[in-house]
Scaffold this motif. Structure first.
Motif, PDB file in Angstrom:
ATOM      1  N   LYS A  15       0.979  -1.113  -0.163  1.00  0.00           N
ATOM      2  CA  LYS A  15      -0.146   0.217   0.156  1.00  0.00           C
ATOM      3  C   LYS A  15       0.916   1.327  -0.048  1.00  0.00           C
ATOM      4  CE  LYS A  15      -2.665   1.821   3.695  1.00  0.00           C
ATOM      5  NZ  LYS A  15      -4.000   1.821   4.258  1.00  0.00           N
ATOM      6  N   LYS A  22       1.637   5.092   0.582  1.00  0.00           N
ATOM      7  CA  LYS A  22       1.003   6.598   0.889  1.00  0.00           C
ATOM      8  C   LYS A  22       1.048   7.266  -0.378  1.00  0.00           C
ATOM      9  CE  LYS A  22      -0.507   5.355   4.997  1.00  0.00           C
ATOM     10  NZ  LYS A  22      -2.123   5.642   5.075  1.00  0.00           N
ATOM     11  N   ASP A  38      -3.249   5.084  -0.664  1.00  0.00           N
ATOM     12  CA  ASP A  38      -3.934   5.514   0.338  1.00  0.00           C
ATOM     13  C   ASP A  38      -3.522   6.851   0.504  1.00  0.00           C
ATOM     14  OD1 ASP A  38      -5.154   6.341   2.854  1.00  0.00           O
ATOM     15  OD2 ASP A  38      -4.190   4.965   4.121  1.00  0.00           O
ATOM     16  N   ASN A  95      -5.146   9.137   2.720  1.00  0.00           N
ATOM     17  CA  ASN A  95      -5.339   9.807   3.848  1.00  0.00           C
ATOM     18  C   ASN A  95      -5.882  11.254   3.679  1.00  0.00           C
ATOM     19  OD1 ASN A  95      -2.692   8.206   4.989  1.00  0.00           O
ATOM     20  ND2 ASN A  95      -4.724   8.231   6.057  1.00  0.00           N
ATOM     21  N   GLU A 107      -7.491   4.415  -1.387  1.00  0.00           N
ATOM     22  CA  GLU A 107      -8.452   4.684   0.277  1.00  0.00           C
ATOM     23  C   GLU A 107      -8.280   5.952   0.418  1.00  0.00           C
ATOM     24  OE1 GLU A 107      -6.906   1.270   2.773  1.00  0.00           O
ATOM     25  OE2 GLU A 107      -6.420   3.111   4.415  1.00  0.00           O
ATOM     26  N   ASP A 122     -11.595   4.836   5.129  1.00  0.00           N
ATOM     27  CA  ASP A 122     -10.859   4.220   6.231  1.00  0.00           C
ATOM     28  C   ASP A 122     -11.134   5.066   7.380  1.00  0.00           C
ATOM     29  OD1 ASP A 122      -8.976   3.492   8.199  1.00  0.00           O
ATOM     30  OD2 ASP A 122      -7.284   4.143   7.001  1.00  0.00           O
ATOM     31  N   GLU A 123     -10.520   6.126   7.527  1.00  0.00           N
ATOM     32  CA  GLU A 123     -10.712   7.154   8.712  1.00  0.00           C
ATOM     33  C   GLU A 123     -12.082   7.841   8.604  1.00  0.00           C
ATOM     34  OE1 GLU A 123      -8.167   7.260   6.558  1.00  0.00           O
ATOM     35  OE2 GLU A 123      -7.405   9.230   6.484  1.00  0.00           O
TER      36      GLU A 123
HETATM   37 MG    MG Z   1      -5.750   4.596   5.272  1.00  0.00          MG
END
Ligand code: MG
Ligand code: MUC
Length: 366
Positions: A160, A162, A191, A193, A217, A242-243
């Motif tokens: 994964k 970032k 991801d 975020n 994600e 996710d979050e």
């Molecule tokens: Mg995540």
């Protein structure tokens, strides 16, 4: 069997290799070890990772809410009155990792008292999970070097990456370099975020078209409801919440509003009880899940594999279980190992997270 006493022990273990991502950076594991003691002498344990940029919790707030709010409410309760425990925890809003750790520690006590591994109590589907490794912000060549090293050393073949909150060109370049260097058979997903807007995420998807990325994600803030829905509708790969989805209610809202069409489950924030409800909801709706990493220690990673391996739907994909390797040390008495790209559950009563007392003494902050 009754809950007699609950401890929340703050500790700090430095990272050898800090992890940087769009919403923050972790340089040391300033976590809280939660222990539930019973009147029969059994003790259950779990770990909490404070993530202020994700849930608003800090190490101090976790110690405080566990000892001042939850401990007085739970002390004296029967261990098997699990719905009562859930109802009491639910009276306090937020604080997901504090609640998650209490739930996991309770399952640990129940497993120990029954002489049964918790992965068996939960579902007993399989005895291991394939591992996905999370790659933080780094220049593309270093990312590839890390991924190749993890593949060679541990047999890990899922990564994964970032992304987000930095020039697109860096993320796009990293995707191309990883795909070229790792070959077509390695799973790569992203991801961000919340580091992009929905339109920016669509631009990145366009520029990485054809690379065979498997998922994206939390590309943008799920609060940007219309943009996010448009992204889900136009993306050829699943958009994973996710979050934005720490609770069952959040998962329902995101799936119904079309803000996500896959869900990341994290035991650190959902415990085993709510994670099981989330998994059931997703299975019923035909929505894929991933077992995520809250940048967990070995104790947290063992909890994730315990839950993930227990069910068919949560063990299909590789779980994010390897970032503890970046820490200088850990509290787990018997270290986790990754063999042929997988981590095994522990065939001992409970979750199996025996704590090294000397290490706890060394790293505790209270
Ligand atoms: Mg995540
Ligand atoms: C993830 O999947 O987002 C980043 C921050 C955090 O708490 O967990 C990570 C991993």
């Amino acid at each position: 069997m009754k809950i007699e006493r609950i401890e929340a022990i703050p500790y700090s273990i430095p990272y050898a290799r800090p992890l940087k991502f769009a919403s923050g950076e972790v340089t040391s594991a300033d976590h809280v070890l939660v222990r539930i003691h019973t009147d029969t002498g059994i003790c259950g344990v779990a770990d909490t990772p404070p993530r202020p940029y994700t849930y608003g919790e800090t190490q101090d707030s976790i110690v405080s809410v566990v000892t001042k709010v939850f401990a007085p409410q739970l002390t004296g309760l029967d261990l098997l009155d699990r719905s009562k425990v859930q109802q009491l925890l639910g009276r306090t809003v937020n604080n997901p990792t504090a609640k998650g750790a209490l739930d996991i520690a309770l399952w640990d006590v129940i497993g120990i008292s029954l002489g049964t591994p918790v992965h068996k109590l939960l579902g007993g589907f399989t005895d291991s999970m394939r591992v996905s490794h999370m790659l933080g912000f780094k220049p593309a060549a270093e990312l590839l070097e890390e991924a190749l090293r993890f593949r060679e050393t541990y047999g890990i073949n899922t990564f994964k990456l970032k992304t987000g909150r930095r020039p697109f060109s860096l993320d796009v370049e990293a995707c191309h370099v990883l795909r070229e260097g790792l070959g077509a058979e390695t799973e790569i997903y992203l991801d961000a975020n919340r580091g992009w807007t929905a339109n920016e995420a669509m631009e990145v998807l366009r520029r990485t078209e054809g690379l065979g990325l498997s998922m994206l994600e939390e590309p943008c803030d799920a609060g940007e409801a219309l943009g996010r829905r448009r992204l889900v509708q136009n993306s050829s790969i699943p958009i994973v919440g996710d979050e934005s989805v720490p609770t069952l209610g959040d998962v329902s809202r995101e799936l119904l509003s079309g803000g996500s069409n896959a869900i990341c489950i994290k035991t650190a924030r959902s415990g085993f009880t709510e994670a099981q409800k989330i998994l059931g909801l997703c299975e019923g709706l035909g929505v894929d899940v991933t077992m995520g990493n809250q940048i967990d220690t070995q104790i947290g990673s063992l909890a994730t594999v315990t839950f993930g391996a227990a069910f068919e739907a949560s063990s299909r994909r590789a779980g994010e279980l390897s970032n503890y390797l970046d820490m200088t040390d850990d509290l787990l008495a018997e270290p986790l190992t990754i063999d042929d790209g997988a981590i095994r559950v522990r065939e001992v009563p409970g979750v199996g997270a025996a704590i090294d007392a000397a290490k706890l003494q060394k790293y505790r902050q209270d």
